[in-house]
Design an enzyme around this catalytic site. Structure first.
Site, PDB file in Angstrom:
ATOM      1  N   GLU A 103      38.080  53.349  40.966  1.00 29.66           N
ATOM      2  CA  GLU A 103      36.708  53.092  40.521  1.00 29.66           C
ATOM      3  C   GLU A 103      35.737  53.165  41.699  1.00 29.66           C
ATOM      4  O   GLU A 103      34.640  53.740  41.588  1.00 29.66           O
ATOM      5  CB  GLU A 103      36.621  51.715  39.854  1.00 29.66           C
ATOM      6  CG  GLU A 103      35.211  51.422  39.349  1.00 29.66           C
ATOM      7  CD  GLU A 103      35.036  50.006  38.850  1.00 29.66           C
ATOM      8  OE1 GLU A 103      35.958  49.479  38.196  1.00 29.66           O
ATOM      9  OE2 GLU A 103      33.962  49.426  39.110  1.00 29.66           O
ATOM     10  N   CYS A 126      40.305  45.070  26.920  1.00 33.90           N
ATOM     11  CA  CYS A 126      38.838  45.001  26.856  1.00 33.90           C
ATOM     12  C   CYS A 126      38.359  46.239  26.098  1.00 33.90           C
ATOM     13  O   CYS A 126      39.144  47.156  25.794  1.00 33.90           O
ATOM     14  CB  CYS A 126      38.265  45.007  28.264  1.00 33.90           C
ATOM     15  SG  CYS A 126      38.718  46.511  29.150  1.00 33.90           S
ATOM     16  N   CYS A 144      32.209  43.078  35.133  1.00 33.40           N
ATOM     17  CA  CYS A 144      31.978  43.237  33.681  1.00 33.40           C
ATOM     18  C   CYS A 144      32.315  41.969  32.911  1.00 33.40           C
ATOM     19  O   CYS A 144      32.976  41.063  33.422  1.00 33.40           O
ATOM     20  CB  CYS A 144      32.784  44.415  33.163  1.00 33.40           C
ATOM     21  SG  CYS A 144      34.518  44.020  32.973  1.00 33.40           S
TER      22      CYS A 144
HETATM   23  S1  SF4 Z   1      34.689  47.823  33.341  1.00 29.93           S
HETATM   24 FE1  SF4 Z   1      35.428  45.991  32.295  1.00 29.93          FE
HETATM   25  S2  SF4 Z   1      35.230  46.560  30.116  1.00 29.93           S
HETATM   26 FE2  SF4 Z   1      35.216  48.460  31.285  1.00 29.93          FE
HETATM   27  S3  SF4 Z   1      37.360  49.122  31.388  1.00 29.93           S
HETATM   28 FE3  SF4 Z   1      36.948  47.964  33.245  1.00 29.93          FE
HETATM   29  S4  SF4 Z   1      37.630  45.893  32.730  1.00 29.93           S
HETATM   30 FE4  SF4 Z   1      37.361  46.968  30.803  1.00 29.93          FE
END
Ligand code: SF4
Length: 341
Positions: free
Chosen positions: A148, A34, A216
Site C-alpha cells: 500500500e 472489511c 480506515c
Molecule cells: S483500507 Fe481498510 S477497508 Fe479498505 S481494504 Fe484496507 S482494511 Fe479494508
C-alpha cells in the site's frame, strides 16, 4: 461456499455453547472482513465466473493465505509484477492499490485491468496527488516496503517521504515548514501513529493534518474492540497472516492494553497447548482480510480445550459496502444484457 458468503453467513453473534465452565472466550466484534477486502475477493470470484480461468492477480489480492489458496484452486494466478502476465491478458490489481507506474506498465503490455484497490486507499492516493500539486512535502506514515505504501508514495515520489514510526522522525527533511502535511497507511496502530505525529509536530509546529482520517474505519474499529477486551484476556489470539499489517497491529494493541500474552495465527492448527497454562479468559479477534470460517475453526478448537463459553464484546456495528470495480460492473452488465436478449 464462496469466501464472501462464508464471511457473512457466520456474521455477528453472541452465543453460549454447552458445557459452561469458568473458562471463557471474549470474541471481539467487529472483526474479520472489511468492505474493501470483501469487494476485492468478490471481484476475483466474479472475474473467474465471467472471463473463465486463468485470471491473473498482481500481488496477493488481500493479505490472507487461506483466501489466496482458495482463489488459486479456482484458477487465479498470483504474480508479483505485471511483466509476468502474458500480453493482452486480464490482470486484477489488489486491494492495497498500485502506483501510476504500474498502470502504465500494464497499458504498455496491452493488459486488460480490473482495479480492486480499496476506495479508502484510493482516497489517500488522491490526497497525495492534491498536496503534491500544491507543492507540499508529504510525510507518509507507514511501513516501508508494504504494497500500500509503495502504491501511495508512487503517486508523487518527489514529494513523499515515508516515516516508518517515531524513531524515523529525526531523519525527516523538509523544504518549507509552512507547507508540510502528514498522511498515513490505512492499517496502522492509531496510537502509534499519533505518537509519530506528536514527534513530528514538535519539530514542525505547522504540520497539517490529513483532510480526514487515513487509518480506515475497519482498522480503527477492530483495534477499539481489542482494546476493550484485552485487559480481561489472559491470552489473546488474533487470526490473520504475517503480512497482514492490521492483524499484526491487533496483537500489538492487545499486549499494550493488558492482554497477558498475545499470538497471531493463520489457522487454528498453529495454536499451542502451552499457551493455555493458567488461562481462564481467551480473547479472540481477526484481521480485516480474514474470512469468518477461520475464526469458527479456532472457536471449535477452543471449545475442545474447555473454552466453550463465548461472550461477544461489541464496540461498533459495520454496514459499509463498496460497489465492484467499474470495469467489472460494465462487463457484468453487458453479460446480463446478452442473457436477456
Ligand atoms: S483500507 Fe481498510 S477497508 Fe479498505 S481494504 Fe484496507 S482494511 Fe479494508
Amino acid at each position: 461456499m464462496a469466501l464472501h458468503e462464508a464471511a457473512s453467513a457466520h456474521g455477528d453473534r453472541s452465543r453460549r455453547m454447552e458445557g459452561v465452565s469458568e473458562k471463557r472466550v471474549l470474541l471481539a466484534s467487529p472483526r474479520g472482513y472489511c468492505a474493501g477486502v470483501d469487494r476485492a475477493v468478490v471481484a476475483v470470484e466474479k472475474a473467474l465466473d465471467t472471463y473463465g480461468a486463468p485470471v491473473y492477480v498482481r500481488k496477493e489480492i488481500v493479505h490472507n493465505k487461506h483466501v489466496v489458496e482458495t482463489l488459486e484452486e479456482r484458477g487465479a494466478i498470483f504474480v508479483n509484477e505485471t511483466d509476468e502476465v502474458p500480453e493482452g491478458k486480464l490482470v486484477i490489481f489488489s486491494a492495497h492499490g498500485v502506483s501510476p507506474a504500474v498502470h502504465a506498465e500494464a497499458a504498455a503490455r496491452n493488459l486488460k485491468t480490473i482495479d480492486a484497490t480499496c476506495p479508502l486507499v484510493t482516497k489517500v492516493h488522491k490526497e497525495v496527488v492534491r498536496f503534491a500539486k500544491q507543492d507540499y512535502d508529504i510525510l507518509l506514515i507507514g511501513h516501508e516496503g508494504h504494497e500500500e505504501v509503495e502504491g501511495t508514495s508512487g503517486e508523487a515520489p518527489d514529494h513523499v517521504q515515508i516515516v516508518n514510526g517515531p524513531d524515523d522522525v529525526d531523519s525527516v527533511t523538509i523544504r518549507d515548514p509552512e507547507k508540510v502535511v502528514w498522511l498515513s497507511q490505512t492499517t496502522l496502530s492509531v496510537d502509534e501513529t499519533m505518537q509519530t505525529v506528536d514527534r513530528l509536530r514538535a519539530n514542525l509546529p505547522l504540520l497539517q493534518n490529513p483532510p480526514s482520517d487515513d487509518i480506515c474505519y475497519a482498522t480503527q474499529n477492530r483495534q477499539v474492540a481489542v482494546k476493550k477486551l484485552a485487559p480481561d484476556a489472559d491470552l489473546m489470539i488474533v487470526v490473520g497472516s504475517a503480512n497482514s499489517s492490521n492483524s499484526v497491529r491487533l496483537v500489538e494493541v492487545a499486549l499494550e492494553y493488558g492482554a497477558k500474552a498475545a499470538y497471531r495465527i493463520d489457522r487454528y492448527t498453529e495454536v499451542r497447548d502451552q499457551w493455555f497454562e493458567g488461562v481462564t479468559t481467551v480473547g479472540v479477534s481477526s484481521g480485516a482480510s480474514v474470512p469468518e470460517i477461520l475464526v469458527d475453526d479456532l472457536l471449535k478448537d477452543l471449545a475442545r480445550r474447555g473454552y466453550g463459553t463465548i461472550e461477544e464484546v461489541r464496540t461498533a456495528t459495520e454496514d459499509l459496502m463498496f460497489s465492484l470495480p467499474k470495469e467489472l460492473r460494465k462487463d457484468l452488465k453487458a453479460a446480463s444484457d446478452c442473457d436477456t436478449k
